[in-house]
Write an enzyme that holds these catalytic residues in place. Structure first.
Site, short mmCIF file in Angstrom:
data_model
loop_
_atom_site.label_atom_id
_atom_site.label_comp_id
_atom_site.label_asym_id
_atom_site.label_seq_id
_atom_site.Cartn_x
_atom_site.Cartn_y
_atom_site.Cartn_z
N CYS A 77 0.86 -1.19 0.00
CA CYS A 77 0.00 0.00 0.00
C CYS A 77 0.89 1.22 0.00
O CYS A 77 1.80 1.32 -0.80
CB CYS A 77 -0.97 -0.01 1.19
SG CYS A 77 -0.16 -0.04 2.79
N ARG A 132 -2.04 -0.78 5.78
CA ARG A 132 -3.32 -1.23 5.22
C ARG A 132 -3.13 -2.56 4.48
O ARG A 132 -3.99 -3.42 4.47
CB ARG A 132 -3.88 -0.19 4.24
CG ARG A 132 -4.65 0.92 4.90
CD ARG A 132 -5.09 1.94 3.86
NE ARG A 132 -3.96 2.57 3.18
CZ ARG A 132 -4.06 3.37 2.12
NH1 ARG A 132 -5.24 3.60 1.59
NH2 ARG A 132 -3.00 3.91 1.58
#
Lengths: 395, 308
Positions: free
Chosen positions: B258, B263
């Site tokens: 990411c 994330r």
């Protein structure tokens, strides 16, 4: 208007506020925080209106009329909040170890910008007649001029954001973040802070005249009623309550502050018309009344301030203090100008009399004391100069 | 005590503990299971939240606070926490060899998932679980929170050296981008706007890379597609289907990335721990790749970095 009708109207407003909070709360999750913010703001609004907890008015009472009560109420708020904050610190951060700060407490850098901002804020509140928090509660009392002061503060915030990078490049915004417990431990910090408050209290008592309590004409339930709903609350009681509310706010939500929402709106609007640079150097890394980088229209701080205005409105209705006051042109000009100075000052100092002075000193931040000194200097200087200008104009 | 009543008690104990055992099997625990196991000394709960003050103002009773910015990373160089510091963290929380570790946090468990990845890199295996739905669901259900900080008897913890098979480094990713490694699939879990190169960083975040776009050959799977409305993970079957639609079926090794690697840990968790695929998390992510000199980039939007 007769007392019972005023009380009924006031009850209606405050009940409405409570119902609104319940409605928000029922959504659960994050909304509970918003409901709490609204109620905390409401409680604060009632207390500051009933006790007339206004930094500038209290200072002016002391300087011009040698009435010590208001300043004592501020000192009481600081002392009570200090105790409350340190009780929480002991639980959240059992030892004040060197590399950590208690979460979210307003412990900002001690910088030239802080002193400049606080001084400008002081002059601004002398010019506009109240600080930002007091303008919010006076808005609840129907004081239209406060709208101009707040509009001015909005403009001042934009100017503050515009000048921030310049101050940063001139090395004026950076400074040591001094949290007293890092150097003196919890006990030492508390002892030193309370001792400083005691010295200030002694000074204020020496300097001020004793104000006799107004003789109450009647006794019995009606007099008791009047002392709660109509007469000004004993200032020290008001101060203690502000300290208690500040403690609860820190425990559950965030340290008290009244400019974060205003600053957020100012920053967003100014950004959207490309008035601001893309990056405001290290601004978002500092502790204080930070502007929230969020898409939400209203932040928890917005709910708190909304609650404050409505709480004050409710309390003012009961006490008969609510009057729609249409300002003169001169008042409008003073409010706007003072507001601009306060907005610039609060942005540059990362908060105002509530966010930095109150919540900072309570948290053991040296920055809070620095704000106190420079803001008081600015306000006293501003009051003296304004008095001279006014006497010249009238002579 | 008669033998009969003893046996009866034993049967009762087993039958009541059965659902508890069942829930412990997978990589996720439910809020209800955790609530029933709060007093279980063999369960240790960790909160990994990113917003300051969240843990202090109220956490799941008994939960230990992990500060993402200092406890799970090396504070000086860009790396995960050292073996030594990680052992200290577990030891201070009183984690034993047979302790079940449950992580949860704010922001849809992003940082808790990052925590789970670090725990797994240090060989903590299947005993590392995520609280399904994280803080959001726990709060939405109105379950109790506590503000006192627990203290546990310190244990001596020995963790194996970091497992390199769970972590992708820049050269691994470059090989895929340059076509040298044709077998590995890259999954970019950022928003479509970041993936296409329209923006460099999500709204409200500081831009940390000087180039926009994505790593060539990567497919886009915004992380939120792996969760339900209440923040819980989608069912194993739904996840399988959703990933299969973008050509990720577990038949080839996968690398997730990411912006800064947290994330993507969430998606790493879904792919590796829930679906059991062979997945590495690239924690250097776009902030490393998008700043590297000479690496190929696909920039569909054509955004040019302006240096602001």
């Amino acid at each position: 208007m007769i007392l019972s009708l005023r009380l009924a109207l006031s009850g209606l407003v405050l009940a409405g506020l409570a119902l609104l909070a319940l409605r928000i709360d029922s959504a659960g999750g994050q909304s509970r925080q918003l409901a709490f913010a609204l109620l905390t703001g409401g409680a604060l609004g009632v207390v500051v209106q009933r006790a007339r907890f206004c930094f500038l008015c209290n200072l002016r009472d002391l300087v011009e009329a040698r009435d010590p009560r208001g300043v004592l109420s501020i000192l009481a708020a600081l002392g009570t909040g200090l105790l409350g904050y340190f009780i929480i610190f002991g639980m959240w951060l059992p030892t004040p170890s060197a590399d950590r700060l208690p979460p979210t407490a307003h412990i900002g850098p001690v910088s030239v910008a802080l002193a400049l901002g606080a001084f400008a804020f002081g002059i601004g509140m002398a010019t506009a007649g109240s600080c930002i928090s007091a303008h919010f509660y006076r808005l609840g009392e129907g004081n239209i001029a406060s709208l101009f002061a707040l509009a001015g503060a909005f403009v001042g915030f934009v100017l503050g954001f515009m000048s921030w990078n310049r101050l940063f490049m001139a090395d004026l915004t950076d400074g040591p973040v001094i949290w007293l417990p890092h150097h003196l431990g919890y006990g030492g910090s508390l002892a030193l802070s309370l001792a400083a408050l005691a010295v200030l209290t002694a000074f204020v008592l020496r300097h001020g005249h004793a104000i006799p309590r107004p003789p109450s004409g009647s006794h019995g339930p009606v007099a008791g009623f009047r002392s709660v709903f109509v007469e000004r609350w004993p200032p020290v009681l008001g101060g203690v309550l502000v300290g208690v509310i500040g403690t609860f706010a820190y425990l559950r939500l965030a340290p008290l502050g009244v400019t974060s929402q205003l600053g957020t709106w100012a920053r967003k609007s100014a950004s959207s018309v490309h008035l601001l640079p893309d990056t405001l150097y290290s601004l978002d890394t500092f502790r204080g009344c930070a502007t929230a980088l969020t898409d939400a229209f209203l932040t928890p701080n917005g709910y708190l301030v909304g609650g404050l205005v409505f709480g004050s409105f409710g309390a003012a209705l009961a006490s008969g203090k609510f009057t729609l006051a249409i300002p003169s042109l001169r008042q409008v000009a003073r409010s706007l100008l003072g507001g601009i100075l306060m907005g610039w000052g609060a942005m540059t100092a990362l908060g105002c009399t509530v966010g930095v002075l109150l919540s900072g000193i309570q948290a053991g931040a040296l920055a809070g004391w620095v704000f106190l000194v420079f803001c008081t200097a600015g306000a006293v200087g501003g009051l003296l100069v304004l008095r001279r200008i006014e006497s010249r104009a009238s002579s | 005590m008669t033998l009969k009543s003893w046996l009866g008690g034993a049967v009762l104990a087993i039958s009541t503990s059965l659902p508890v055992l069942a829930a412990e099997e997978g990589p996720l625990v439910s809020a209800d299971w955790l609530q029933q196991n709060l007093d279980n000394p063999k369960v240790r709960v960790f909160e990994v939240s990113v917003d300051p003050g969240v843990y202090e103002r109220g956490h799941i009773p008994g939960a230990v606070n992990i500060r993402w910015h200092t406890d799970l990373v090396d504070p000086v160089r860009r790396d995960i926490a050292s073996e030594e510091n990680f052992e200290k963290l577990l030891g201070a929380a009183g984690v034993d060899k047979d302790t079940t570790i449950v992580l949860y946090g704010d922001n849809n468990n992003w940082f808790a998932a990052w925590g789970a990845w670090v725990f797994n890199v240090y060989g903590q295996g299947d005993r590392v679980k995520l609280l399904d739905g994280g803080r959001k669901l726990w709060e939405a259900k109105g379950l109790p929170l506590d503000s006192s900080v627990p203290s546990y008897t310190e244990t001596k913890v020995d963790v194996p050296a970091a497992d390199k098979s769970l972590r992708a480094r820049f050269p691994d990713v470059l090989k895929v981008a340059e076509g040298e490694d044709k077998n590995t699939k890259l999954v970019d879990i950022r928003s479509p706007k970041e993936f296409s190169g329209e923006i460099v960083a999500p709204e409200g975040f500081k831009e940390l890379a000087v180039r926009a776009g994505h790593i060539p050959t990567a497919v886009n799977f915004p992380w939120a597609k792996a969760v339900n409305e209440d923040g819980t993970f989608k069912s194993k079957e739904d996840l399988q289907k959703a990933f299969a639609e973008i050509g990720i079926d577990g038949s080839q090794p996968i690398i997730t990335y990411c912006r800064i690697g947290e994330r993507s840990s969430h998606t790493w968790f879904a792919l590796a721990r829930i679906l059991g695929y062979q997945v590495k998390n690239y924690d250097g992510s776009w902030t490393e790749y998008g700043n590297s000199v000479g690496a190929p980039i696909t920039n569909l939007a054509g955004t040019v970095w302006q240096g602001k």
